[in-house]
Design a protein around this motif. Sequence first.
Motif, short mmCIF file in Angstrom:
data_model
loop_
_atom_site.label_atom_id
_atom_site.label_comp_id
_atom_site.label_asym_id
_atom_site.label_seq_id
_atom_site.Cartn_x
_atom_site.Cartn_y
_atom_site.Cartn_z
N GLY A 22 43.46 32.67 41.48
CA GLY A 22 43.33 32.50 42.93
C GLY A 22 44.36 33.29 43.70
N ALA A 23 45.21 34.05 43.01
CA ALA A 23 46.27 34.82 43.66
C ALA A 23 45.70 36.13 44.18
CB ALA A 23 47.42 35.07 42.69
N VAL A 24 45.09 36.10 45.35
CA VAL A 24 44.50 37.31 45.91
C VAL A 24 45.11 37.66 47.26
CG1 VAL A 24 42.31 37.04 44.73
CG2 VAL A 24 42.63 35.94 46.93
N LEU A 25 45.94 36.77 47.80
CA LEU A 25 46.54 37.03 49.10
C LEU A 25 47.68 38.04 48.97
CD1 LEU A 25 46.69 33.38 50.48
CD2 LEU A 25 44.93 35.11 50.88
N ARG A 26 47.94 38.72 50.07
CA ARG A 26 49.04 39.69 50.09
C ARG A 26 50.35 38.99 49.73
NH1 ARG A 26 49.54 43.15 55.46
NH2 ARG A 26 47.47 43.70 54.69
N GLY A 27 51.13 39.66 48.92
CA GLY A 27 52.39 39.08 48.51
C GLY A 27 52.39 38.65 47.05
N HIS A 28 51.21 38.44 46.49
CA HIS A 28 51.15 38.09 45.07
C HIS A 28 51.26 39.36 44.23
CE1 HIS A 28 49.29 34.25 46.48
NE2 HIS A 28 49.99 33.79 45.47
N ALA A 29 52.07 39.30 43.19
CA ALA A 29 52.20 40.43 42.29
C ALA A 29 50.94 40.57 41.44
CB ALA A 29 53.42 40.23 41.38
N PRO A 30 50.59 41.80 41.02
CA PRO A 30 49.38 42.00 40.21
C PRO A 30 49.35 41.13 38.95
CG PRO A 30 50.21 44.11 40.98
CD PRO A 30 51.23 43.08 41.37
N HIS A 31 50.53 40.92 38.33
CA HIS A 31 50.54 40.15 37.09
C HIS A 31 50.33 38.66 37.32
CE1 HIS A 31 54.90 40.01 38.24
NE2 HIS A 31 54.77 38.76 37.86
N GLU A 32 50.21 38.23 38.58
CA GLU A 32 49.94 36.82 38.86
C GLU A 32 48.46 36.55 39.09
OE1 GLU A 32 52.39 36.06 42.24
OE2 GLU A 32 54.17 35.61 41.04
N ARG A 33 47.64 37.58 39.02
CA ARG A 33 46.21 37.39 39.29
C ARG A 33 45.47 36.81 38.09
NH1 ARG A 33 46.55 42.83 41.85
NH2 ARG A 33 46.77 42.48 44.09
N LEU A 34 46.05 36.95 36.89
CA LEU A 34 45.43 36.44 35.67
C LEU A 34 46.41 35.50 34.97
CD1 LEU A 34 43.91 39.79 34.33
CD2 LEU A 34 42.72 38.01 35.61
N TRP A 35 45.87 34.50 34.29
CA TRP A 35 46.71 33.51 33.61
C TRP A 35 47.42 34.09 32.39
CZ3 TRP A 35 47.94 29.26 36.05
CH2 TRP A 35 47.07 28.70 36.98
N VAL A 36 46.68 34.75 31.50
CA VAL A 36 47.30 35.22 30.26
C VAL A 36 46.97 36.67 29.92
CG1 VAL A 36 47.53 32.94 29.18
CG2 VAL A 36 45.40 34.23 28.89
N TYR A 37 45.82 37.16 30.32
CA TYR A 37 45.39 38.50 29.89
C TYR A 37 46.39 39.57 30.36
CZ TYR A 37 42.73 42.71 29.07
OH TYR A 37 42.34 43.95 28.62
N GLY A 38 46.82 40.41 29.43
CA GLY A 38 47.73 41.50 29.74
C GLY A 38 49.14 41.07 30.08
N ARG A 39 49.49 39.80 29.80
CA ARG A 39 50.79 39.27 30.21
C ARG A 39 51.70 38.99 29.02
NH1 ARG A 39 51.69 35.05 32.64
NH2 ARG A 39 53.09 35.92 34.22
N THR A 40 51.59 39.78 27.97
CA THR A 40 52.41 39.59 26.78
C THR A 40 53.89 39.49 27.13
OG1 THR A 40 50.81 40.91 25.54
CG2 THR A 40 52.95 40.52 24.50
N ASP A 41 54.53 38.43 26.65
CA ASP A 41 55.96 38.16 26.83
C ASP A 41 56.35 37.74 28.25
OD1 ASP A 41 56.48 38.67 24.14
OD2 ASP A 41 56.87 40.80 24.50
N ARG A 42 55.41 37.76 29.18
CA ARG A 42 55.71 37.23 30.51
C ARG A 42 55.63 35.69 30.46
NH1 ARG A 42 55.85 40.61 34.87
NH2 ARG A 42 55.10 42.74 34.58
N PRO A 43 56.33 35.01 31.34
CA PRO A 43 56.28 33.54 31.32
C PRO A 43 54.91 33.03 31.76
CG PRO A 43 57.56 34.32 33.19
CD PRO A 43 57.29 35.52 32.33
N CYS A 44 54.44 32.04 31.08
CA CYS A 44 53.18 31.38 31.46
C CYS A 44 53.30 30.88 32.90
CB CYS A 44 52.89 30.22 30.51
SG CYS A 44 51.48 29.20 30.98
N LEU A 45 52.27 31.11 33.68
CA LEU A 45 52.29 30.69 35.08
C LEU A 45 52.22 29.19 35.23
CD1 LEU A 45 49.91 33.41 36.57
CD2 LEU A 45 52.41 33.31 36.74
N ARG A 46 51.88 28.50 34.15
CA ARG A 46 51.78 27.04 34.21
C ARG A 46 53.03 26.36 33.65
NH1 ARG A 46 46.44 25.09 31.75
NH2 ARG A 46 45.62 25.38 33.87
N CYS A 47 53.57 26.88 32.51
CA CYS A 47 54.68 26.17 31.86
C CYS A 47 55.92 27.02 31.64
CB CYS A 47 54.21 25.58 30.53
SG CYS A 47 54.00 26.83 29.22
#
Length: 266
Positions: free
Chosen positions: A215-240
């Motif tokens: 749901g992160a589509v508004l201006r100000g959200h970083a591209p890596h926040e648009r998806l929960w896990v895909y392409g986010r290797t080693d980034r912190p989970c947006l939930r935990c």
Amino acid sequence: MPEGDTVLQTAGRLRTALAGRILTRSDLRVPRFATADLTGRTVLDVASRGKHLLTRMEGGLTLHSHLRMDGAWRVYAPGERWRGGPAHQIRAVLANTEHTAVGYRLPVLELLRTRDEDQAVGHLGPDLLGPDWNPDTALRNLLSDPARPLGEALLDQRNLAGIGNVYKAELCFLARVTPWLPVGDLAAPTAARLVTTAKQLLEANRDRPMRTTTGAVLRGHAPHERLWVYGRTDRPCLRCGTPIRTADQDSRPAYWCPRCQSGPTR
């Protein structure tokens, strides 16, 4: 790999550029159809079926193409420079007086009778973005092989058509299970909700230029926040906050959160 929403958008662009207009140029750069000349035919429609594209022309002909991993169709105005890739990657050119559609790196390109389209797409399960969508059939197909890993079952277009590697990863996360969990181990409510969620996600993104599952589509959200896990290797989970992990599954990368998702891992 383009997903069902991307292919639907591609069909829309091609339909706008070609449908209702007479072809003034056609060039199919594959050996089997290199001598085929579609010049003078009117394009009737361009439709998507799962990840397949069907360009229908008068005279009962359909040009069937599939993008697979990195294929693409680009539309250009007269005189505009073609920027989709080097010339040797071009597999098809369809042009009228107002637009030129160029197909790059198309691994599947064939000309067939419109009445025979089922030979190309008849094996597909219900299309998540199509008029044939049937959640009961999709669920039954998905659960038909209980021992099969969920990630593989979701990518099998014979089960339900339109899911690619992005949605596979996101759906597994939202179901809170790993892609390696056997589909037969899914609780019945979870399995049914998974199919419903798949439909909701593709519908929500069918007209968006930037896909999002968070749901992160508004201006100000970083591209890596648009998806929960895909392409986010080693980034912190947006939930935990736990680092996202990745591993190979059937020759494609699989992403998961080791804390939020339960089940076997690679």
